[in-house]
Design a protein around this motif. Structure first.
Motif, PDB file in Angstrom:
ATOM      1  N   GLN A 174      -9.800  -2.352  -5.259  1.00 34.68           N
ATOM      2  CA  GLN A 174      -9.928  -1.549  -4.045  1.00 34.68           C
ATOM      3  C   GLN A 174      -8.608  -1.683  -3.279  1.00 34.68           C
ATOM      4  OE1 GLN A 174     -13.410  -3.502  -2.418  1.00 34.68           O
ATOM      5  NE2 GLN A 174     -14.707  -1.740  -2.965  1.00 34.68           N
TER       6      GLN A 174
ATOM      7  N   CYS B 115      -6.188   4.945   4.684  1.00 32.84           N
ATOM      8  CA  CYS B 115      -7.115   5.352   3.630  1.00 32.84           C
ATOM      9  C   CYS B 115      -7.615   4.132   2.872  1.00 32.84           C
ATOM     10  CB  CYS B 115      -6.465   6.358   2.674  1.00 32.84           C
ATOM     11  SG  CYS B 115      -5.263   5.644   1.543  1.00 32.84           S
TER      12      CYS B 115
ATOM     13  N   LEU C 291      -8.870   3.338  -1.047  1.00 31.29           N
ATOM     14  CA  LEU C 291      -9.003   3.841  -2.412  1.00 31.29           C
ATOM     15  C   LEU C 291      -9.932   2.918  -3.185  1.00 31.29           C
ATOM     16  CD1 LEU C 291      -5.207   4.588  -3.052  1.00 31.29           C
ATOM     17  CD2 LEU C 291      -6.956   6.201  -2.254  1.00 31.29           C
TER      18      LEU C 291
ATOM     19  N   VAL D 293      -9.837   1.624  -8.261  1.00 26.63           N
ATOM     20  CA  VAL D 293      -8.481   1.857  -8.781  1.00 26.63           C
ATOM     21  C   VAL D 293      -8.287   0.980 -10.010  1.00 26.63           C
ATOM     22  CG1 VAL D 293      -6.018   1.750  -8.283  1.00 26.63           C
ATOM     23  CG2 VAL D 293      -7.634   2.353  -6.469  1.00 26.63           C
TER      24      VAL D 293
ATOM     25  N   ILE E 227      -0.511   5.346  -7.170  1.00 28.43           N
ATOM     26  CA  ILE E 227      -1.115   5.125  -5.851  1.00 28.43           C
ATOM     27  C   ILE E 227      -0.504   6.075  -4.824  1.00 28.43           C
ATOM     28  CG2 ILE E 227      -1.310   3.453  -3.957  1.00 28.43           C
ATOM     29  CD1 ILE E 227      -1.617   1.291  -6.125  1.00 28.43           C
TER      30      ILE E 227
ATOM     31  N   MET F 182      -2.216   9.364  -5.233  1.00 24.31           N
ATOM     32  CA  MET F 182      -3.561   9.334  -4.632  1.00 24.31           C
ATOM     33  C   MET F 182      -3.477   9.496  -3.121  1.00 24.31           C
ATOM     34  SD  MET F 182      -5.275   6.123  -6.681  1.00 24.31           S
ATOM     35  CE  MET F 182      -4.979   5.878  -8.436  1.00 24.31           C
TER      36      MET F 182
END
Length: 308
Positions: free
Chosen positions: A5, A18, A20, A23, A32, A35
């Motif tokens: 994460q 954010c 993510l 991952v 990354i 993203m």
């Protein structure tokens, strides 16, 4: 596998931008960035500086998440680098300017020196030679930009282009004004001084080009991984035995020879500033080599063999 994460915080306010989830461990920083770009389209990857520490260095694109000193919940910091411009475009703009600015003074345009008839041509052959050498230098740079250079960083901040152009274009105008001035005085030692300078100029230009080709060959497959450059069969590359950045050594040599050729104070000042700036760059690159490669050749100095 255990998924990661990744939370991305603003480097200044520490506000979460954010989060993510799921991952992959082998995800690269470049992935990354992509993203993050999907969530914030205005911050395209080249604008993003992703860091482990707010005040630390930016992580490289090829670095892998699971190899970083983070847990399965990784905290990264984002800094906006501002609008970016490609390095190829930067160099084309920087080097095209001096080429054409110099011609304005060489051809004695009326708005530069006035309308007097005595301002239309120069009695000194060295003025023509200086124009040829100056033009050759920047044409060579443009050719290298298009066909030789391989950039480790694809872009630079757009705001820097103004500063860089003021430096290159401004000095080109200053040099050209004095070298092509009707009252210009040729070198004290005449042809001997000029011939010596021309030979030195051509050797340094050949050396500089050879080093750029050698450095480009290290990344022929498109890799951005840093490698130790070594001398090749080309004698001009043998300077790698003694310095980390022989391209800068040859570049400074080029401007020293141009200073000798023209015997002009503004050229000498420009050469001095070039030397100072390139010494800073060379020391920085030399330190990077020493930090990244334990087997880096111990004899090498940053820019001047055995001295500096």
């Amino acid at each position: 596998f255990v998924s990661y994460q990744v939370e991305i915080l603003d480097w200044k306010t520490k506000e979460q931008l954010c989060f993510l989830d799921k991952v992959e461990p082998n995800a690269t920083i470049r992935e990354i960035r992509l993203m993050f770009h999907k969530l914030y389209p205005r911050w395209y990857p080249a604008r993003q500086s992703i860091k482990l520490d707010p005040k630390g260095k930016s992580l490289r694109d090829e670095e892998i998440l699971q190899h970083l000193p983070v847990g399965t919940t990784a905290t990264l910091y984002f800094k906006d680098l501002g609008p970016q411009i490609g390095w190829t475009t930067v160099f084309l703009i920087e080097y095209t300017g001096p080429l054409f600015i110099y011609f304005l003074f060489y051809f004695r345009m009326p708005f530069v020196y006035g309308l007097d008839e005595r301002f239309t041509s120069s009695p000194h052959p060295v003025v023509n030679l200086a124009c040829i050498c100056h033009s050759f230098h920047y044409i060579k740079r443009l050719i290298e930009t298009v066909f030789v250079h391989r950039f480790s960083h694809g872009t630079m901040p757009l705001r820097n282009i103004v500063k860089n152009c003021l430096y290159y274009w401004g000095f080109a105008a200053w040099l050209a004004y004095y070298i092509n001035h009707p009252l210009y005085t040729p070198p004290s030692y005449g042809k001997k001084q000029i011939n010596f300078a021309v030979i030195m100029f051509l050797l340094c230009e050949a050396g500089n080009f050879s080093i750029h080709v050698a450095l480009s060959d290290l990344r022929r497959n498109g890799s951005k991984t840093r490698k130790i450059p070594y001398p090749t069969k080309n004698p001009f590359t043998w300077l790698f035995f003694f310095v980390s950045c022989p391209n800068y050594t040859y570049e400074v040599g080029t401007w020293i020879s141009f200073t000798i050729m023209t015997q002009c104070v503004p050229v000498g000042l420009f050469t001095l500033l070039c030397f100072i700036q390139m010494t800073i760059w060379a020391k920085d690159k030399h330190c990077t080599y020493l930090r990244e490669f334990k087997d880096y050749p111990s004899l090498r100095m940053p820019i001047i063999p055995f001295l500096l």
